[in-house]
Design a protein around this motif. Structure first.
Motif, PDB file in Angstrom:
ATOM      1  N   TYR B  36      26.213 -22.384   9.072  1.00 40.34           N
ATOM      2  CA  TYR B  36      27.427 -21.672   8.814  1.00 40.34           C
ATOM      3  C   TYR B  36      27.705 -21.872   7.167  1.00 40.34           C
ATOM      4  O   TYR B  36      28.353 -22.918   6.790  1.00 40.34           O
ATOM      5  CB  TYR B  36      28.515 -22.030   9.593  1.00 40.34           C
ATOM      6  N   ASN B  37      27.157 -20.241   7.091  1.00 38.01           N
ATOM      7  CA  ASN B  37      28.220 -20.326   4.983  1.00 38.01           C
ATOM      8  C   ASN B  37      28.333 -18.592   5.179  1.00 38.01           C
ATOM      9  O   ASN B  37      28.741 -17.692   6.300  1.00 38.01           O
ATOM     10  CB  ASN B  37      26.921 -20.939   3.906  1.00 38.01           C
ATOM     11  N   SER B  38      29.328 -18.217   4.457  1.00 40.76           N
ATOM     12  CA  SER B  38      30.226 -16.976   4.453  1.00 40.76           C
ATOM     13  C   SER B  38      29.020 -15.970   4.196  1.00 40.76           C
ATOM     14  O   SER B  38      29.573 -15.248   4.231  1.00 40.76           O
ATOM     15  CB  SER B  38      31.584 -17.056   2.707  1.00 40.76           C
ATOM     16  N   GLU B  39      27.825 -16.386   3.185  1.00 40.94           N
ATOM     17  CA  GLU B  39      26.746 -14.748   3.361  1.00 40.94           C
ATOM     18  C   GLU B  39      26.412 -14.638   4.385  1.00 40.94           C
ATOM     19  O   GLU B  39      25.966 -13.461   4.307  1.00 40.94           O
ATOM     20  CB  GLU B  39      26.003 -15.338   1.665  1.00 40.94           C
ATOM     21  N   GLN B  40      25.765 -16.218   5.085  1.00 38.56           N
ATOM     22  CA  GLN B  40      24.515 -16.031   6.051  1.00 38.56           C
ATOM     23  C   GLN B  40      25.181 -15.846   7.443  1.00 38.56           C
ATOM     24  O   GLN B  40      24.496 -15.928   8.293  1.00 38.56           O
ATOM     25  CB  GLN B  40      23.963 -16.416   5.708  1.00 38.56           C
ATOM     26  N   HIS B  43      23.308 -19.270  10.524  1.00 39.96           N
ATOM     27  CA  HIS B  43      21.776 -19.441  10.414  1.00 39.96           C
ATOM     28  C   HIS B  43      20.749 -20.700  10.821  1.00 39.96           C
ATOM     29  O   HIS B  43      21.626 -21.923  10.606  1.00 39.96           O
ATOM     30  CB  HIS B  43      21.523 -18.702   9.350  1.00 39.96           C
ATOM     31  N   GLU B 144      31.756 -28.249   4.078  1.00 39.33           N
ATOM     32  CA  GLU B 144      31.755 -27.814   2.186  1.00 39.33           C
ATOM     33  C   GLU B 144      32.785 -29.206   1.214  1.00 39.33           C
ATOM     34  O   GLU B 144      33.815 -29.247   2.201  1.00 39.33           O
ATOM     35  CB  GLU B 144      32.399 -26.980   2.534  1.00 39.33           C
ATOM     36  N   HIS B 153      34.572 -23.430   3.898  1.00 33.39           N
ATOM     37  CA  HIS B 153      33.032 -22.055   4.013  1.00 33.39           C
ATOM     38  C   HIS B 153      32.295 -23.018   5.048  1.00 33.39           C
ATOM     39  O   HIS B 153      31.105 -21.616   4.355  1.00 33.39           O
ATOM     40  CB  HIS B 153      33.336 -21.856   2.421  1.00 33.39           C
ATOM     41  N   ASN B 154      31.232 -24.423   4.628  1.00 35.32           N
ATOM     42  CA  ASN B 154      30.674 -23.967   5.130  1.00 35.32           C
ATOM     43  C   ASN B 154      31.003 -24.729   6.380  1.00 35.32           C
ATOM     44  O   ASN B 154      31.351 -25.992   6.776  1.00 35.32           O
ATOM     45  CB  ASN B 154      29.538 -24.608   4.429  1.00 35.32           C
TER      46      ASN B 154
END
Ligand SMILES: Cc1ncc(COP(=O)(O)O)c(C=O)c1O
Ligand SMILES: Cc1ncc(COP(=O)(O)O)c(C=O)c1O
Lengths: 354, 354
Positions: B36-40, B43, B144, B153-154
């Motif tokens: 997981y990250n904030s952008e994707q 995933h 993160e 965030h990750n």
């Protein structure tokens, strides 16, 4: 003392811009590692290039949070020395945390020696701008791969270093704090007195909600009655009421801050009465109404002193000292940061030269 | 649904002796990973050979314990099927834990699909001896690298599988439990309702002390008054008093067990009165003295039912049913394990075929 194996990295990293250091985002070139197993005890102390670590997916820290940490700082002084502030206190507290979580104790003197060695290796990383420092993060994690819930048999101790900017870029700045009345951080008989990883996970949601409402931190109340003040996210808290300074006693659910201890000693030396006792929000609110609530400040390694300009408690707004910095807060801040950076004589022998 | 990338390992591992499987010590050939990250968002779902993972030393899970997990089992049936027991419940609870710790929610259906895919890849690992199963451990960790205390965030979600032996090698065996009166596990407003890593770190010391005194587990009381029963280390608890079955209500500090929920439903269907309410140790002790305390049992994924033969509470020994297994405990155990292994008709549609 055991020998520390040192492997210096060949390609040193680019150092970040000293004027824009965010807290805990940049790490130096090296780190310290130390392993534990039941047969050898703590063994193989080594300084290696900073980089990723390898863990079994079943490592117990990832499942059951058996992890403790410390936080301290190294300061560059004007005459080229590097100072630590009461680091023995952090080593003692690390062992207190270890005992509470059944992590094998460390040799406090040796770990302090290891930290000093690591700082020396990476001393170019200590920033020297006003208010800057090198943040030191020793931590211990349970590495044994096993899904049973019990104390692990294997651990790793790591020390990582992070250059940090000034907490206050423009001098002390009062903060607004929300008094938390639904969430709890810790309770008697729990892990509150330890610097245990899980305590911080427990605080995240309340912190986020406070931030969203415009407060920078949360003031925790006791989980039992939700009446008595405990501490702020990562700070202890002090109230100056009618000339007397009051701070919550070490009641079994709050952390014994090194800064807290230092403040109590300083104030006592200055002839100011300090009371370590239970203090309720009712008492604080009453003092506010009586105009005897003179100053409120948080204390911790990160900010040293954080003046509180407003407390928000169950729809009641408590403005302190017109939202301005109190005289005593400023004096304590100047004295402690002065001692830490060698500008104020260290008559209490609090600093240790690296 | 997203595609799951599958990389099969070439050299399969040696499987452990099925007759001597210790809990959570052996892991299968593969594991599931999801980032997981904030952008994707979430995933890159993938099944890869089981092996070490790489983490930044500053990964937030190692410092602030932002981690949650689940525990469930897959069973081989006599006619060659593989069954899961109410797995949707575990996925729901994983998301409840996520929300409490501010971890981004997962798509419950997709993760269940991923778990089923992983089990299929490693299905040779499901043991088939009586009482054996494949333990499934989904967990999410904050990856993160940052030393600030806040939600990361990750993240990474992992699923690992472990073949486990029979909890009872010789039929149900009553356990002796110490009623804990000094340590606390959780409190209202804390993380007790979440399957959060830190809760288990908080339990280690009490468990060790209980073991040293000859008890296999700890019964936690409420942290506020230390009067009311909460739960056992990793089990909920039930008391049969005068024909009625009583279990602590979901009061905000205990975990909502899937087994607990199933037992309540079964008993209700059988026409036995179940009360979910506060129950004090005083009430239990009184029932013991009145000879109306008929059965006590813990419930959880690991043991399904764990009959309690003795409770030790502040120097008072409470022997239950002469230290023997109660009739209802045995019946519940037989029914649930029967449903889990396809031997008893699954009229409630609790099982899911892999
Ligand atoms: C929960 C908590 N309370 C108080 C403090 C203040 O302690 P110290 O002054 O040692 O930094 C910290 C930070 O270390 C903390 O994490
Ligand atoms: C604290 C706690 N309580 C209760 C339980 C029982 O829950 P379940 O029946 O879902 O396994 C568990 C184990 O999962 C647990 O860890």
């Amino acid at each position: 003392m055991k020998d520390i194996q040192i492997s210096i990295r060949e390609d040193l990293k680019q150092k970040p811009d000293q004027d824009h250091l965010e807290f805990g985002q940049h790490f130096t070139d090296h780190m310290f590692l130390f392993d534990y197993n039941s047969e050898q005890g703590w063994h193989d102390p080594r300084i290696v290039p900073y980089g990723p670590i390898v863990l079994e997916p079943a490592a117990m820290v990832l499942h059951y949070g058996q992890a403790v940490f410390e936080g301290m700082k190294a300061f560059n002084t004007n005459n080229g020395n590097v100072l630590l502030f009461r680091p023995q206190k952090n080593m003692e507290r690390l062992n207190q945390s270890n005992r509470r979580l059944e992590i094998p104790e460390i040799d406090e003197e040796f770990i302090l020696h290891a930290i000093q060695t690591l700082i020396n290796v990476d001393k170019e990383w200590i920033p020297s701008g006003k208010g800057t420092s090198l943040y030191i993060r020793p931590f211990i994690i349970a590495t044994e791969p096993c899904l049973g819930v019990r104390a692990a048999h294997n651990y790793q101790l790591l020390v990582i270093l992070s250059p940090v900017g000034a907490y206050y870029s423009e001098g002390l700045e009062p903060v607004k704090i929300n008094v938390e009345s639904s969430y709890s951080r810790a309770v008697r008989g729990g892990l509150g007195t330890a610097k245990a990883a899980g305590n911080y996970a427990a605080s995240i949601k309340a912190q986020t909600e406070a931030k969203e409402a415009g407060y920078s931190q949360v003031l925790w109340l006791d989980a039992l009655e939700r009446k008595y003040v405990e501490e702020v996210g990562s700070m202890n808290i002090f109230f100056k009421i009618n000339g007397t300074v009051i701070t919550p006693e070490l009641n079994g659910s709050i952390l014994a801050g090194v800064t807290r201890d230092s403040i109590i000693e300083l104030l006592t030396n200055w002839g100011i009465t300090v009371e370590e006792r239970r203090i309720s929000m009712d008492e604080i609110y009453q003092a506010h109404k009586d105009h005897t609530l003179e100053e409120v400040f948080g204390t911790g390694t990160a900010a040293v002193i954080s003046p509180v300009g407003e407390l928000f408690w169950d729809d009641r707004q408590i403005i302190i000292n017109d939202g301005c910095i109190g005289e005593l807060s400023q004096q304590l801040y100047d004295t402690i940061t002065g001692i830490q950076t060698g500008m104020v004589p260290d008559t209490l022998q609090w600093t240790v030269q690296v």
